[in-house]
Design a protein around this motif. Sequence first.
Motif, mmCIF file in Angstrom:
data_model
loop_
_atom_site.group_PDB
_atom_site.id
_atom_site.type_symbol
_atom_site.label_atom_id
_atom_site.label_comp_id
_atom_site.label_asym_id
_atom_site.label_seq_id
_atom_site.Cartn_x
_atom_site.Cartn_y
_atom_site.Cartn_z
ATOM 1 N N GLU A 179 0.842 -1.193 0.000
ATOM 2 C CA GLU A 179 0.000 0.000 0.000
ATOM 3 C C GLU A 179 0.882 1.249 0.000
ATOM 4 O OE1 GLU A 179 -3.518 1.834 -0.400
ATOM 5 O OE2 GLU A 179 -3.445 -0.332 0.035
ATOM 6 N N THR A 182 4.908 3.403 -5.073
ATOM 7 C CA THR A 182 4.983 3.867 -6.458
ATOM 8 C C THR A 182 6.274 3.279 -7.020
ATOM 9 O OG1 THR A 182 6.253 5.858 -5.929
ATOM 10 C CG2 THR A 182 3.839 6.044 -5.867
ATOM 11 N N ASP A 220 3.343 -9.685 -12.547
ATOM 12 C CA ASP A 220 2.092 -9.091 -13.021
ATOM 13 C C ASP A 220 2.459 -7.944 -13.953
ATOM 14 O OD1 ASP A 220 0.069 -10.559 -11.509
ATOM 15 O OD2 ASP A 220 0.984 -9.637 -9.736
ATOM 16 N N ASN A 227 -0.854 3.739 -10.950
ATOM 17 C CA ASN A 227 -1.862 3.137 -10.089
ATOM 18 C C ASN A 227 -1.514 1.670 -9.833
ATOM 19 O OD1 ASN A 227 -4.226 2.841 -8.588
ATOM 20 N ND2 ASN A 227 -5.463 2.359 -10.402
ATOM 21 N N LEU A 228 -0.440 1.443 -9.098
ATOM 22 C CA LEU A 228 -0.052 0.079 -8.747
ATOM 23 C C LEU A 228 -1.007 -0.478 -7.691
ATOM 24 C CD1 LEU A 228 3.827 0.473 -8.413
ATOM 25 C CD2 LEU A 228 2.512 -0.228 -10.431
ATOM 26 N N LYS A 229 -1.285 -1.765 -7.794
ATOM 27 C CA LYS A 229 -2.197 -2.388 -6.853
ATOM 28 C C LYS A 229 -1.416 -3.232 -5.839
ATOM 29 C CE LYS A 229 -6.039 -2.599 -10.128
ATOM 30 N NZ LYS A 229 -7.010 -3.491 -10.831
ATOM 31 N N PRO A 230 -1.697 -3.046 -4.546
ATOM 32 C CA PRO A 230 -1.036 -3.881 -3.530
ATOM 33 C C PRO A 230 -1.219 -5.360 -3.837
ATOM 34 C CG PRO A 230 -2.252 -2.100 -2.477
ATOM 35 C CD PRO A 230 -2.635 -2.069 -3.939
ATOM 36 N N MET A 232 0.553 -6.929 -6.188
ATOM 37 C CA MET A 232 1.159 -7.219 -7.489
ATOM 38 C C MET A 232 2.593 -7.709 -7.281
ATOM 39 S SD MET A 232 -0.016 -3.928 -9.824
ATOM 40 C CE MET A 232 0.975 -4.484 -11.241
#
Length: 244
Positions: A179, A182, A220, A227-230, A232
């Motif tokens: 979370e 970046t 991934d 907008n990276l997703k936790p 990944m």
Amino acid sequence: GGGTRITIRGENFKEGATVTIGGTALKNLVISEDGMSVTGVTPGGKPGPQQVIARNPKAEDPSAPATFTYEGIQVISTTPTDGEVIPWYPRLSTVTVTLSQDIQAGTESITVGDSMGDVTYDASTKTITFMAAEPFATGQNHTAIVSGVKDTAGNTLPEYTFNFTIEEAVKVDWYTVKEGDTLPIIAAKPEVYEDESKWKDIYSANQDEFVSADGKHGNDIILDYRNLKPGMTLYIPRETPAEN
């Protein structure tokens, strides 16, 4: 720096007698009822032996001198210690120096290489703390310098230097996004590159699917680098050493 309560024993101390150390009067002087001793608090003085001289009112001659020795301000301990090797994790960003006596407010100074940070002083523990704005770099030797520190009598601590080394971070080939991450934040981590400018290397390496040779790891694809997703999993490319 002064402030030491002492007792001087002799004889014939009269009411109104004075005692000086290095030419400066003993503070809060109290003469015993039998005139055999005086107590008081030392003024500040220069490091080294200083003459202690008593004089009675109307006396033609002072006492024969005794000696009181002032200690210069000293560094008692540092954290890290000089020559210490520090694990790279958890990240280190604080250096402390404990002194032998009180200092004048505002004279505390510690620098650690080119690191930016804040310096504070805790009078209750006689400790100066340097808090770096960013953790110290891994895989490097760092030099801390204490300078300009003055005790309450105005004596200056000679410049004091100590060194410590932070171990090289263990590099990873795969990174799990957390979370708030970046790509520059990830690239700046010691276990990745410790250089946020290399974030584009991570971005380029994760535009296609990649599976490790043992088939146990896969990445991934980064669809939106903003907008990276936790959760990944990203592949961290490493430079291959050139063959001789």
